[in-house]
Design a protein around this motif. Sequence first.
Motif, PDB file in Angstrom:
ATOM      1  N   TRP A  57      -8.990  -4.834  -8.618  1.00  0.00           N
ATOM      2  CA  TRP A  57      -9.458  -5.425  -9.944  1.00  0.00           C
ATOM      3  C   TRP A  57      -9.224  -7.196  -8.969  1.00  0.00           C
ATOM      4  O   TRP A  57      -8.946  -7.941  -9.846  1.00  0.00           O
ATOM      5  N   LEU A  58     -10.119  -7.385  -7.643  1.00  0.00           N
ATOM      6  CA  LEU A  58     -10.391  -8.893  -7.509  1.00  0.00           C
ATOM      7  C   LEU A  58      -8.779  -9.198  -7.820  1.00  0.00           C
ATOM      8  O   LEU A  58      -8.941 -10.721  -7.201  1.00  0.00           O
ATOM      9  N   GLY A 115     -12.666  -2.441  -1.106  1.00  0.00           N
ATOM     10  CA  GLY A 115     -14.010  -1.460  -1.236  1.00  0.00           C
ATOM     11  C   GLY A 115     -14.530  -1.994  -1.190  1.00  0.00           C
ATOM     12  O   GLY A 115     -16.373  -1.869  -0.926  1.00  0.00           O
ATOM     13  N   GLY A 116     -15.649  -3.424  -1.462  1.00  0.00           N
ATOM     14  CA  GLY A 116     -17.336  -3.718  -1.408  1.00  0.00           C
ATOM     15  C   GLY A 116     -17.097  -4.036  -0.043  1.00  0.00           C
ATOM     16  O   GLY A 116     -15.727  -4.401   0.765  1.00  0.00           O
ATOM     17  N   SER A 159      -8.159  -6.349   2.248  1.00  0.00           N
ATOM     18  CA  SER A 159      -9.124  -5.162   2.571  1.00  0.00           C
ATOM     19  C   SER A 159      -9.686  -5.003   0.923  1.00  0.00           C
ATOM     20  O   SER A 159      -9.312  -5.153  -0.415  1.00  0.00           O
ATOM     21  N   ILE A 169      -7.494  -4.977  -2.649  1.00  0.00           N
ATOM     22  CA  ILE A 169      -7.769  -5.986  -3.416  1.00  0.00           C
ATOM     23  C   ILE A 169      -7.905  -4.843  -4.297  1.00  0.00           C
ATOM     24  O   ILE A 169      -8.793  -4.172  -4.710  1.00  0.00           O
ATOM     25  N   ASN A 213      -5.416   0.545   5.651  1.00  0.00           N
ATOM     26  CA  ASN A 213      -4.087  -0.824   5.363  1.00  0.00           C
ATOM     27  C   ASN A 213      -2.977   0.129   5.801  1.00  0.00           C
ATOM     28  O   ASN A 213      -1.934  -1.482   7.038  1.00  0.00           O
ATOM     29  N   HIS A 254       0.832  -0.617  -0.136  1.00  0.00           N
ATOM     30  CA  HIS A 254      -0.141   0.125  -0.023  1.00  0.00           C
ATOM     31  C   HIS A 254       0.669   1.275  -0.360  1.00  0.00           C
ATOM     32  O   HIS A 254       2.108   1.428   0.758  1.00  0.00           O
ATOM     33  N   TYR A 300     -19.400  -9.997  -1.484  1.00  0.00           N
ATOM     34  CA  TYR A 300     -18.536 -10.795  -1.828  1.00  0.00           C
ATOM     35  C   TYR A 300     -19.114 -12.190  -1.023  1.00  0.00           C
ATOM     36  O   TYR A 300     -18.644 -13.190   0.136  1.00  0.00           O
TER      37      TYR A 300
HETATM   38  C1  FMN Z   1      -6.773   0.130  -9.101  1.00  0.00           C
HETATM   39  C2  FMN Z   1      -8.189  -0.245  -7.787  1.00  0.00           C
HETATM   40  C3  FMN Z   1      -9.146  -2.110  -8.450  1.00  0.00           C
HETATM   41  C4  FMN Z   1      -9.513  -1.920  -7.300  1.00  0.00           C
HETATM   42  N1  FMN Z   1     -10.437  -3.077  -6.977  1.00  0.00           N
HETATM   43  C5  FMN Z   1     -11.257  -2.884  -6.635  1.00  0.00           C
HETATM   44  C6  FMN Z   1     -12.070  -4.666  -6.393  1.00  0.00           C
HETATM   45  O1  FMN Z   1     -11.927  -5.484  -7.583  1.00  0.00           O
HETATM   46  N2  FMN Z   1     -13.465  -5.106  -5.211  1.00  0.00           N
HETATM   47  C7  FMN Z   1     -13.040  -3.995  -4.399  1.00  0.00           C
HETATM   48  O2  FMN Z   1     -13.593  -4.629  -3.516  1.00  0.00           O
HETATM   49  N3  FMN Z   1     -12.356  -3.023  -3.992  1.00  0.00           N
HETATM   50  C8  FMN Z   1     -11.651  -2.782  -5.132  1.00  0.00           C
HETATM   51  N4  FMN Z   1     -10.409  -1.539  -5.008  1.00  0.00           N
HETATM   52  C9  FMN Z   1     -10.816  -0.969  -3.463  1.00  0.00           C
HETATM   53  C10 FMN Z   1      -9.769  -1.169  -2.890  1.00  0.00           C
HETATM   54  O3  FMN Z   1      -9.947  -2.240  -2.575  1.00  0.00           O
HETATM   55  C11 FMN Z   1     -10.539   0.210  -1.143  1.00  0.00           C
HETATM   56  O4  FMN Z   1     -10.012   1.106  -1.888  1.00  0.00           O
HETATM   57  C12 FMN Z   1      -9.131  -0.525  -0.355  1.00  0.00           C
HETATM   58  O5  FMN Z   1      -8.794  -1.619  -0.550  1.00  0.00           O
HETATM   59  C13 FMN Z   1      -8.923   0.372   0.931  1.00  0.00           C
HETATM   60  O6  FMN Z   1      -8.164   0.602   1.898  1.00  0.00           O
HETATM   61  P1  FMN Z   1      -7.635   1.131   2.687  1.00  0.00           P
HETATM   62  O7  FMN Z   1      -8.461   2.823   3.131  1.00  0.00           O
HETATM   63  O8  FMN Z   1      -6.634   1.113   3.251  1.00  0.00           O
HETATM   64  O9  FMN Z   1      -6.604   1.759   0.693  1.00  0.00           O
HETATM   65  C14 FMN Z   1      -9.657  -1.012  -5.785  1.00  0.00           C
HETATM   66  C15 FMN Z   1      -9.101  -0.064  -5.489  1.00  0.00           C
HETATM   67  C16 FMN Z   1      -8.027   0.605  -7.038  1.00  0.00           C
HETATM   68  C17 FMN Z   1      -7.799   1.293  -7.007  1.00  0.00           C
END
Ligand code: FMN
Length: 220
Positions: free
Chosen positions: A102-103, A146-147, A144, A100, A16, A9, A152
């Motif tokens: 793009w999965l 985003g969803g 971690s 994560i 993270n 990260h 999931y």
């Molecule tokens: C390039 C990119 C791709 C991502 N792809 C996914 C994804 O496929 N699925 C998902 O749930 N979140 C996805 N996210 C969201 C990140 O996983 C999420 O913002 C991160 O886990 C949050 O943790 P942090 O607060 O420590 O940054 C993506 C983010 C970025 C920048």
Amino acid sequence: MRVLIVFAHAEPSSFNGALLRAGVAALLAAGHEVQVSDLYAMGFDPVSDRRNFVTVANPDRLGQQAEEAYASANNGFVPALQAEMDKLAWCDVLVFQFPIWWLGLPAILKGWVDRVFAVGRAYGGGRWFEGGFFAGKRAMCAVSLGGLEDVYSDSGVYAPIEDVLFPIHRGIFGFTGFSVIAPFAVYGPGRIDATAREAYLERYVERLLTLETAPLLEWK
Ligand SMILES: Cc1cc2nc3c(=O)[nH]c(=O)nc-3n(C[C@H](O)[C@H](O)[C@H](O)COP(=O)(O)O)c2cc1C
């Protein structure tokens, strides 16, 4: 235990980053040994090609795996990769901590695997799965997302996190001999309140302190 955390990260103030700091502090306080490969902070180069080697088996045509086998036999990896290989050999437990993308793995961590898990150092010569180089060691993903968790699940638009992580669990960890610990997943750290985030931090510390006994995944 000896724990290697490979951390991908770029932002120290991210959730993270908070997880990493809490986890490392707890492991050290409990008397464990910890090394962290903080890939962005190291400026780790993720591109795997001839830059991996100081040796050359065939100057006319790059066969990546053939060059890796040759470098393994002739101490031919560049120091930056040899250092990571030494950390792998050192650890009892390997943790990949990453958001994560793009999965899958962020490119910087995928590139770390591409370059460090080399023929002759991580697999090859009939050494894989239970007979792999890293048999007897454990590995875990700490991710971690985003969803939120409903995304999931069997009824969500994606699959349960264990299925999403199958290429890493089975194709990287399992293939090279690691026993695979059930993943630690943080769903939507940016969408939950401070109390829920604090609970995740506590659960992460608890998981890291019990890496030696945490449940393992199994495949048929
Ligand atoms: C390039 C990119 C791709 C991502 N792809 C996914 C994804 O496929 N699925 C998902 O749930 N979140 C996805 N996210 C969201 C990140 O996983 C999420 O913002 C991160 O886990 C949050 O943790 P942090 O607060 O420590 O940054 C993506 C983010 C970025 C920048």
